[in-house]
Motif scaffolding. Structure first.
Motif, PDB file in Angstrom:
ATOM      1  N   VAL A 174      -3.476  -2.441  -6.446  1.00  0.00           N
ATOM      2  CA  VAL A 174      -2.065  -2.083  -6.649  1.00  0.00           C
ATOM      3  C   VAL A 174      -1.709  -0.858  -5.811  1.00  0.00           C
ATOM      4  CG1 VAL A 174      -0.357  -1.270  -8.332  1.00  0.00           C
ATOM      5  CG2 VAL A 174      -1.968  -3.081  -8.967  1.00  0.00           C
ATOM      6  N   VAL A 175      -2.580   0.158  -5.844  1.00  0.00           N
ATOM      7  CA  VAL A 175      -2.329   1.394  -5.097  1.00  0.00           C
ATOM      8  C   VAL A 175      -2.274   1.122  -3.592  1.00  0.00           C
ATOM      9  CG1 VAL A 175      -3.322   3.634  -4.471  1.00  0.00           C
ATOM     10  CG2 VAL A 175      -3.310   2.893  -6.864  1.00  0.00           C
ATOM     11  N   VAL A 176      -3.238   0.340  -3.097  1.00  0.00           N
ATOM     12  CA  VAL A 176      -3.285   0.026  -1.661  1.00  0.00           C
ATOM     13  C   VAL A 176      -2.043  -0.763  -1.253  1.00  0.00           C
ATOM     14  CG1 VAL A 176      -4.509  -1.299   0.102  1.00  0.00           C
ATOM     15  CG2 VAL A 176      -5.792   0.134  -1.495  1.00  0.00           C
ATOM     16  N   SER A 177      -1.631  -1.723  -2.072  1.00  0.00           N
ATOM     17  CA  SER A 177      -0.454  -2.532  -1.753  1.00  0.00           C
ATOM     18  C   SER A 177       0.809  -1.673  -1.702  1.00  0.00           C
ATOM     19  CB  SER A 177      -0.286  -3.650  -2.791  1.00  0.00           C
ATOM     20  OG  SER A 177      -1.402  -4.504  -2.807  1.00  0.00           O
ATOM     21  N   LEU A 178       0.979  -0.794  -2.693  1.00  0.00           N
ATOM     22  CA  LEU A 178       2.153   0.082  -2.702  1.00  0.00           C
ATOM     23  C   LEU A 178       2.135   1.041  -1.511  1.00  0.00           C
ATOM     24  CD1 LEU A 178       2.450   0.974  -6.506  1.00  0.00           C
ATOM     25  CD2 LEU A 178       4.093  -0.348  -5.145  1.00  0.00           C
ATOM     26  N   THR A 179       0.943   1.548  -1.173  1.00  0.00           N
ATOM     27  CA  THR A 179       0.825   2.476  -0.043  1.00  0.00           C
ATOM     28  C   THR A 179       1.175   1.783   1.266  1.00  0.00           C
ATOM     29  OG1 THR A 179      -0.914   3.688  -1.218  1.00  0.00           O
ATOM     30  CG2 THR A 179      -0.720   4.044   1.162  1.00  0.00           C
ATOM     31  N   LEU A 180       0.666   0.558   1.456  1.00  0.00           N
ATOM     32  CA  LEU A 180       0.970  -0.191   2.676  1.00  0.00           C
ATOM     33  C   LEU A 180       2.457  -0.503   2.782  1.00  0.00           C
ATOM     34  CD1 LEU A 180      -2.033  -2.688   2.855  1.00  0.00           C
ATOM     35  CD2 LEU A 180      -1.597  -0.724   4.323  1.00  0.00           C
ATOM     36  N   LEU A 181       3.051  -0.926   1.673  1.00  0.00           N
ATOM     37  CA  LEU A 181       4.491  -1.197   1.678  1.00  0.00           C
ATOM     38  C   LEU A 181       5.277   0.056   2.027  1.00  0.00           C
ATOM     39  CD1 LEU A 181       4.868  -3.485  -1.478  1.00  0.00           C
ATOM     40  CD2 LEU A 181       5.317  -4.144   0.889  1.00  0.00           C
ATOM     41  N   GLY A 182       4.865   1.187   1.454  1.00  0.00           N
ATOM     42  CA  GLY A 182       5.558   2.434   1.737  1.00  0.00           C
ATOM     43  C   GLY A 182       5.420   2.879   3.175  1.00  0.00           C
ATOM     44  N   ARG A 183       4.210   2.743   3.741  1.00  0.00           N
ATOM     45  CA  ARG A 183       3.979   3.172   5.122  1.00  0.00           C
ATOM     46  C   ARG A 183       4.701   2.273   6.123  1.00  0.00           C
ATOM     47  NH1 ARG A 183      -0.617   6.501   5.481  1.00  0.00           N
ATOM     48  NH2 ARG A 183      -0.356   8.045   3.818  1.00  0.00           N
ATOM     49  N   LEU A 184       4.611   0.965   5.908  1.00  0.00           N
ATOM     50  CA  LEU A 184       5.220   0.027   6.855  1.00  0.00           C
ATOM     51  C   LEU A 184       6.743   0.098   6.842  1.00  0.00           C
ATOM     52  CD1 LEU A 184       2.913  -3.106   6.320  1.00  0.00           C
ATOM     53  CD2 LEU A 184       2.936  -1.552   8.273  1.00  0.00           C
ATOM     54  N   SER A 185       7.310   0.391   5.677  1.00  0.00           N
ATOM     55  CA  SER A 185       8.774   0.426   5.556  1.00  0.00           C
ATOM     56  C   SER A 185       9.360   1.826   5.689  1.00  0.00           C
ATOM     57  CB  SER A 185       9.195  -0.167   4.206  1.00  0.00           C
ATOM     58  OG  SER A 185       8.711   0.643   3.145  1.00  0.00           O
ATOM     59  N   GLY A 186       8.497   2.846   5.642  1.00  0.00           N
ATOM     60  CA  GLY A 186       8.996   4.220   5.660  1.00  0.00           C
ATOM     61  C   GLY A 186       9.540   4.669   4.322  1.00  0.00           C
ATOM     62  N   PHE A 187       9.340   3.847   3.290  1.00  0.00           N
ATOM     63  CA  PHE A 187       9.879   4.123   1.968  1.00  0.00           C
ATOM     64  C   PHE A 187       9.207   5.334   1.327  1.00  0.00           C
ATOM     65  CE2 PHE A 187      10.222   3.072  -2.638  1.00  0.00           C
ATOM     66  CZ  PHE A 187      11.606   3.078  -2.730  1.00  0.00           C
ATOM     67  N   ASP A 188       7.938   5.627   1.697  1.00  0.00           N
ATOM     68  CA  ASP A 188       7.214   6.733   1.073  1.00  0.00           C
ATOM     69  C   ASP A 188       7.781   8.094   1.464  1.00  0.00           C
ATOM     70  OD1 ASP A 188       6.422   6.508   3.683  1.00  0.00           O
ATOM     71  OD2 ASP A 188       4.273   6.744   3.301  1.00  0.00           O
ATOM     72  N   ASP A 189       8.627   8.162   2.479  1.00  0.00           N
ATOM     73  CA  ASP A 189       9.232   9.432   2.872  1.00  0.00           C
ATOM     74  C   ASP A 189      10.197   9.963   1.820  1.00  0.00           C
ATOM     75  OD1 ASP A 189       7.845   9.329   5.264  1.00  0.00           O
ATOM     76  OD2 ASP A 189       9.500   8.376   6.356  1.00  0.00           O
ATOM     77  N   TYR A 190      10.639   9.105   0.909  1.00  0.00           N
ATOM     78  CA  TYR A 190      11.620   9.507  -0.099  1.00  0.00           C
ATOM     79  C   TYR A 190      10.980  10.136  -1.330  1.00  0.00           C
ATOM     80  CZ  TYR A 190      14.974   6.719   2.559  1.00  0.00           C
ATOM     81  OH  TYR A 190      15.784   6.212   3.547  1.00  0.00           O
ATOM     82  N   PHE A 191       9.630  10.211  -1.372  1.00  0.00           N
ATOM     83  CA  PHE A 191       8.971  10.690  -2.583  1.00  0.00           C
ATOM     84  C   PHE A 191       8.038  11.856  -2.292  1.00  0.00           C
ATOM     85  CE2 PHE A 191      10.086   6.301  -3.533  1.00  0.00           C
ATOM     86  CZ  PHE A 191      10.704   6.445  -4.771  1.00  0.00           C
ATOM     87  N   TYR A 192       7.952  12.756  -3.277  1.00  0.00           N
ATOM     88  CA  TYR A 192       7.093  13.939  -3.221  1.00  0.00           C
ATOM     89  C   TYR A 192       5.645  13.475  -3.407  1.00  0.00           C
ATOM     90  CZ  TYR A 192       5.500  18.668  -4.488  1.00  0.00           C
ATOM     91  OH  TYR A 192       4.858  19.874  -4.540  1.00  0.00           O
ATOM     92  N   PRO A 193       4.762  13.669  -2.403  1.00  0.00           N
ATOM     93  CA  PRO A 193       3.399  13.133  -2.475  1.00  0.00           C
ATOM     94  C   PRO A 193       2.626  13.505  -3.737  1.00  0.00           C
ATOM     95  CG  PRO A 193       3.865  13.848  -0.250  1.00  0.00           C
ATOM     96  CD  PRO A 193       5.035  14.282  -1.083  1.00  0.00           C
TER      97      PRO A 193
END
Length: 454
Positions: free
Chosen positions: A75-94
């Motif tokens: 689950v963590v790897v899938s969410l991380t990949l989705l976030g990295r590929l889409s740039g979606f992870d930039d919206y959240f505090y690490p």
């Protein structure tokens, strides 16, 4: 309650942890968090099944925790990949996301432990709420049913014993003391010992005896169930279904129906996109090497049987000087004279198979599944091997269970092809996301050491 827990409670808890942590981290509950929660809910529902709480790992929870950890990692790897590929992870505090990745599984494990202790805690055979059960017929399905009842005490079934007209010396697999008598003694035993459930596990040829037994039991309140002897068939995804209000039994069906099909397809799309994003330089290099080392096209396209036996075009990097795709196709052999200068290398390392990830995106193939054979070989072997065409009920795969078990490459004997088909059918019977992951991992580790590839 168990079904609800497995299907919904885990995803709900994961999302609840996300929103609970947004308070101390002062994260705005806007559309971005809602989208993250939706992805988390979906992936948790698909990848976490909570099975270690129930069957068969109930008696060994530590193994279940290990499996749970791998599922949560997915689950963590899938969410991380989705976030990295889409740039979606930039919206959240690490730190917020990392804390959630730790707190959510801990919350799940605590909840699982509480559920196990409060709901599934076995109290042995002395439980007052356990139903007394007997089985009529000590055949294979009856023995399997009795074994499962005894191994899973949370089912709240107290298995008393078998009734069978055969004697103990003809029933070596029955536990000593568990053969209670013949069919004529069932009615009196039920009344004398307050039996609450009867499971009839007799073959269909025993219909007269079953009818007579049911007539004897009509004056009791015992619940009666019939156990169909499906073990006489070569089962693929056996299950009960309902068609226009009529109950039916599926004996041979694709395992990728309903939600399983959705999970399989989503997994194929995500993994193939991820892999193609990593290997495109290799694809380009191999394409150039094929072009400059021999005359002919870069890609070799050959018709194979796809899902439900439909013809599909499968792509490969060309590794031979010929382009066979007719009624007669000769399998590649060791030191084959038809190989191009780099043909042997790209076949041995499976580089020639890489364009099939495009087939996966097209929906013609899956990453894991029975390997497709040339149509000419299908027509040959379907006449020689029982159950051969069953492997074509699903999309063919780039790799498969047979390949990682040593049956890759030339099948120069009928026995080798039979063994390959046996592994393919075993895959269809036992498919899971984690079996796919295991096969992908084993394929990656054996690419450069497989002696059967040439």
């Amino acid at each position: 309650m168990v079904s609800f827990f497995k299907l919904f409670l885990d995803p709900i808890l994961v999302v609840a942890c996300l929103y609970a942590l947004s308070v101390p981290f002062q994260i705005a509950t806007d559309g971005h968090e809602l989208l993250l929660a939706a992805f988390a809910f979906l992936l948790t529902a698909l990848l976490l099944d909570g099975v270690f709480l129930f069957v068969p790992g109930y008696s060994r929870p530590l193994l279940g925790v290990g499996r749970f950890s791998l599922e949560w990692l997915a689950v963590v790897v899938s969410l991380t990949l989705l976030g990295r590929l889409s740039g979606f992870d930039d919206y959240f505090y690490p730190p917020f996301i990392l804390t959630w990745f730790v707190v959510a599984p801990v919350s799940l494990l605590v909840t699982h432990a509480m559920f196990r202790w409060l709901v599934l805690r076995p109290d042995g055979d002395k439980r007052a709420d356990a139903k007394k059960v007997i089985i009529i017929g000590a055949n294979q399905p009856g023995l399997v049913l009795a074994k499962n009842m005894q191994e899973h005490p949370f089912l709240k079934m107290d298995f008393v014993g078998f009734f069978d007209d055969r004697t103990e010396d003809r029933l070596p697999n029955v536990q000593k003391g568990k053969l209670l008598g013949g069919l004529k003694e069932v009615n009196s035993y039920v009344k004398a010992h307050n039996i609450q459930q009867i499971y009839i596990s007799l073959p269909m040829t025993a219909q007269p005896r079953v009818v007579d037994l049911l007539e004897q039991l009509q004056d009791s309140t015992v619940s009666i169930y019939f156990v169909p002897d499906l073990f006489v068939f070569d089962l693929i995804n056996a299950r009960f279904d309902n068609v226009a209000g009529v109950p039916v039994v599926a004996i041979c069906e694709s395992p990728f129906l309903g939600m399983n099909g959705v999970v399989k397809r989503i997994t194929d799309i995500i993994l193939s996109l991820f892999i193609l994003s990593l290997i495109w330089p290799i694809l380009l290099a191999v394409a150039i090497a094929v072009k400059i080392t021999s005359k002919g096209p870069v890609f070799f396209k050959q018709r194979r049987y796809g899902e439900d036996g439909q013809s599909v075009l499968v792509y490969k990097f060309r590794s031979m000087k010929v382009m066979e795709d007719g009624d007669k196709v000769t399998q590649a052999t060791r030191n084959d004279s038809r190989l191009t200068p780099i043909g042997g290398f790209i076949r041995k390392t499976s580089l020639d198979e890489l364009p099939q990830f495009i087939n996966v995106l097209e929906g013609k193939m899956s990453i894991v599944g029975p390997r497709p054979h040339a149509n000419a070989h299908n027509e040959q072997y379907r006449q020689l091997i029982r159950g051969y065409m069953i492997r074509h009920k699903v999309r063919p795969g780039i790799t498969g269970w047979a390949q990682v078990n040593g049956y890759r490459g030339e099948t120069d004997t009928l026995e080798k092809m039979q063994r390959r088909v046996e592994y393919d059918l075993d895959y269809l019977r036992n498919w899971s996301v984690w079996l796919d992951v295991k096969i992908i991992w084993q394929t990656a580790t054996m690419m450069f050491r497989d002696r059967n590839a040439f």
